[in-house]
Design a protein around this motif. Structure first.
Motif, mmCIF file in Angstrom:
data_model
loop_
_atom_site.group_PDB
_atom_site.id
_atom_site.type_symbol
_atom_site.label_atom_id
_atom_site.label_comp_id
_atom_site.label_asym_id
_atom_site.label_seq_id
_atom_site.Cartn_x
_atom_site.Cartn_y
_atom_site.Cartn_z
ATOM 1 N N ILE A 152 0.831 -1.307 0.009
ATOM 2 C CA ILE A 152 -0.038 -0.084 0.113
ATOM 3 C C ILE A 152 0.935 1.318 0.159
ATOM 4 C CG2 ILE A 152 -1.683 1.339 1.240
ATOM 5 C CD1 ILE A 152 -2.567 -1.621 0.462
ATOM 6 N N VAL A 153 0.514 2.182 -0.574
ATOM 7 C CA VAL A 153 0.862 3.481 -0.629
ATOM 8 C C VAL A 153 -0.160 4.588 -0.028
ATOM 9 C CG1 VAL A 153 1.642 5.605 -1.883
ATOM 10 C CG2 VAL A 153 2.649 3.415 -2.605
ATOM 11 N N ILE A 154 0.068 5.225 0.916
ATOM 12 C CA ILE A 154 -0.814 6.236 1.477
ATOM 13 C C ILE A 154 -0.402 7.888 1.238
ATOM 14 C CG2 ILE A 154 -1.722 7.012 3.588
ATOM 15 C CD1 ILE A 154 -1.085 4.393 5.062
ATOM 16 N N ALA A 155 -1.445 8.435 0.754
ATOM 17 C CA ALA A 155 -1.248 9.652 0.048
ATOM 18 C C ALA A 155 -2.284 10.595 1.028
ATOM 19 C CB ALA A 155 -1.325 10.037 -1.484
ATOM 20 N N GLU A 156 -1.975 11.310 1.899
ATOM 21 C CA GLU A 156 -2.649 12.196 2.760
ATOM 22 C C GLU A 156 -1.714 13.198 3.453
ATOM 23 O OE1 GLU A 156 -4.957 13.988 5.078
ATOM 24 O OE2 GLU A 156 -5.786 12.063 4.333
ATOM 25 N N GLY A 213 4.989 3.112 0.967
ATOM 26 C CA GLY A 213 5.224 4.551 0.549
ATOM 27 C C GLY A 213 3.935 5.308 1.348
ATOM 28 N N GLU A 214 4.775 6.467 1.503
ATOM 29 C CA GLU A 214 3.664 7.478 2.373
ATOM 30 C C GLU A 214 3.957 8.870 1.391
ATOM 31 O OE1 GLU A 214 3.568 7.989 6.580
ATOM 32 O OE2 GLU A 214 3.532 5.722 6.476
ATOM 33 N N ALA A 215 3.156 9.685 1.330
ATOM 34 C CA ALA A 215 2.861 10.832 0.397
ATOM 35 C C ALA A 215 2.317 12.012 0.982
ATOM 36 C CB ALA A 215 2.818 10.665 -0.886
ATOM 37 N N ARG A 216 2.712 13.299 0.795
ATOM 38 C CA ARG A 216 1.835 14.320 1.516
ATOM 39 C C ARG A 216 1.097 15.064 0.368
ATOM 40 N NH1 ARG A 216 6.961 15.387 4.532
ATOM 41 N NH2 ARG A 216 7.447 16.191 2.583
ATOM 42 N N ALA A 263 2.719 11.347 -4.313
ATOM 43 C CA ALA A 263 1.961 10.049 -4.326
ATOM 44 C C ALA A 263 2.137 9.468 -5.783
ATOM 45 C CB ALA A 263 0.350 10.188 -4.050
ATOM 46 N N LEU A 264 1.922 10.044 -6.863
ATOM 47 C CA LEU A 264 2.289 9.849 -8.087
ATOM 48 C C LEU A 264 3.680 9.089 -8.203
ATOM 49 C CD1 LEU A 264 0.929 8.879 -10.645
ATOM 50 C CD2 LEU A 264 1.656 11.212 -11.522
ATOM 51 N N GLU A 265 4.535 9.836 -7.933
ATOM 52 C CA GLU A 265 5.983 9.165 -7.762
ATOM 53 C C GLU A 265 6.256 8.120 -7.131
ATOM 54 O OE1 GLU A 265 9.899 9.041 -6.306
ATOM 55 O OE2 GLU A 265 9.251 10.814 -5.498
ATOM 56 N N ALA A 266 5.647 8.073 -5.923
ATOM 57 C CA ALA A 266 5.772 6.818 -5.126
ATOM 58 C C ALA A 266 5.111 5.837 -5.630
ATOM 59 C CB ALA A 266 5.179 7.093 -3.682
ATOM 60 N N VAL A 267 4.074 5.726 -6.353
ATOM 61 C CA VAL A 267 3.235 4.692 -6.958
ATOM 62 C C VAL A 267 4.232 4.161 -7.988
ATOM 63 C CG1 VAL A 267 1.145 4.016 -8.413
ATOM 64 C CG2 VAL A 267 0.920 5.372 -6.039
ATOM 65 N N ARG A 268 4.835 5.014 -8.793
ATOM 66 C CA ARG A 268 5.260 4.609 -9.925
ATOM 67 C C ARG A 268 6.658 4.023 -9.580
ATOM 68 N NH1 ARG A 268 4.754 10.228 -13.126
ATOM 69 N NH2 ARG A 268 2.963 9.798 -14.408
ATOM 70 N N ARG A 269 7.271 4.318 -8.412
ATOM 71 C CA ARG A 269 8.251 3.862 -8.007
ATOM 72 C C ARG A 269 8.193 2.447 -7.163
ATOM 73 N NH1 ARG A 269 9.606 7.377 -4.730
ATOM 74 N NH2 ARG A 269 9.455 6.242 -2.922
ATOM 75 N N MET A 270 7.088 2.441 -6.231
ATOM 76 C CA MET A 270 7.054 1.304 -5.396
ATOM 77 C C MET A 270 6.327 0.088 -6.123
ATOM 78 S SD MET A 270 8.855 2.171 -3.211
ATOM 79 C CE MET A 270 8.828 0.930 -2.074
ATOM 80 N N ARG A 271 5.249 0.434 -6.982
ATOM 81 C CA ARG A 271 4.257 -0.419 -7.730
ATOM 82 C C ARG A 271 3.574 -1.305 -6.704
ATOM 83 N NH1 ARG A 271 3.537 0.725 -13.148
ATOM 84 N NH2 ARG A 271 5.759 1.096 -13.556
#
Length: 189
Positions: free
Chosen positions: A3-7, A29-32, A37-45
């Motif tokens: 999971i990636v959390i974007a919050e 991954g986590e994003a603010r 978020a998009l960068e984390a999703v592309r990187r972490m899949r």
């Protein structure tokens, strides 16, 4: 599940992370912001991304749209906004689930499972459509090649058999043999 959390709110990220980890999920991954978020999703899949709508910089719906268009992960919107316009925009973006704050485990876990299931179904359908398109293109090309061979006096069955034998003897896909016949015919013209 990964999971990636974007919050943009740290407390909510922390609560969600703990809740997901208690259920065996791995927060990779986590994003603010939407851009992070998009960068984390592309990187972490990841398998899924939980995305707030309004964050600093690129908003969550814009980032969710990009994640969905690229087919990167299932997206669950997690937001304080329940207005119909936001729900409609999220659906149009390709979001698989929509959860409003405040949330609990009984909201998050079903949304996660449904979103991931729907995402896999969508991915499988896309693969099937791609396969069917490829088969249709092959079929059209083989039909054109048969037509060319039939102009040389062969009947339809003989023309197809000649294409098949040529493919087998050269260990080349039938589509490539058909393309060669079509190309050779075009060069003769």
């Amino acid at each position: 599940m990964r999971i990636v959390i974007a919050e943009d709110e740290a407390i909510i990220r922390m609560d969600l992370r703990e809740m997901l980890q208690e259920h065996g999920c791995e927060v990779v991954g986590e994003a603010r912001s939407g851009a992070e978020a998009l960068e984390a999703v592309r990187r972490m899949r990841p398998d899924c991304v939980f995305m707030d709508i309004q964050m600093n910089g690129r908003d969550g719906l814009d980032a969710a749209r990009a994640v969905c268009e690229e087919g990167l992960a299932a997206v669950v919107v997690l937001t304080a906004f329940s207005q119909e316009s936001f729900v409609k925009e999220a659906a149009e973006a390709g979001v698989m689930a929509y959860v409003t704050k405040p949330f609990s485990e009984t909201d998050i876990m079903p949304a996660l499972h449904v979103a991931c299931s729907r995402f896999e179904q969508t991915r499988a359908l896309a693969a099937e459509v791609s396969d069917l398109q490829e088969r249709l293109e092959t079929r059209k090309l083989v039909e054109r090649a048969k037509g060319i061979l039939m102009r040389d006096g062969l009947d339809e069955a003989e023309a197809y058999l000649r294409l098949q034998r040529s493919a087998m003897s050269s260990r080349t896909p039938l589509k490539e043999i058909a393309q060669a016949v079509v190309t050779a015919d075009a060069l003769r013209a």
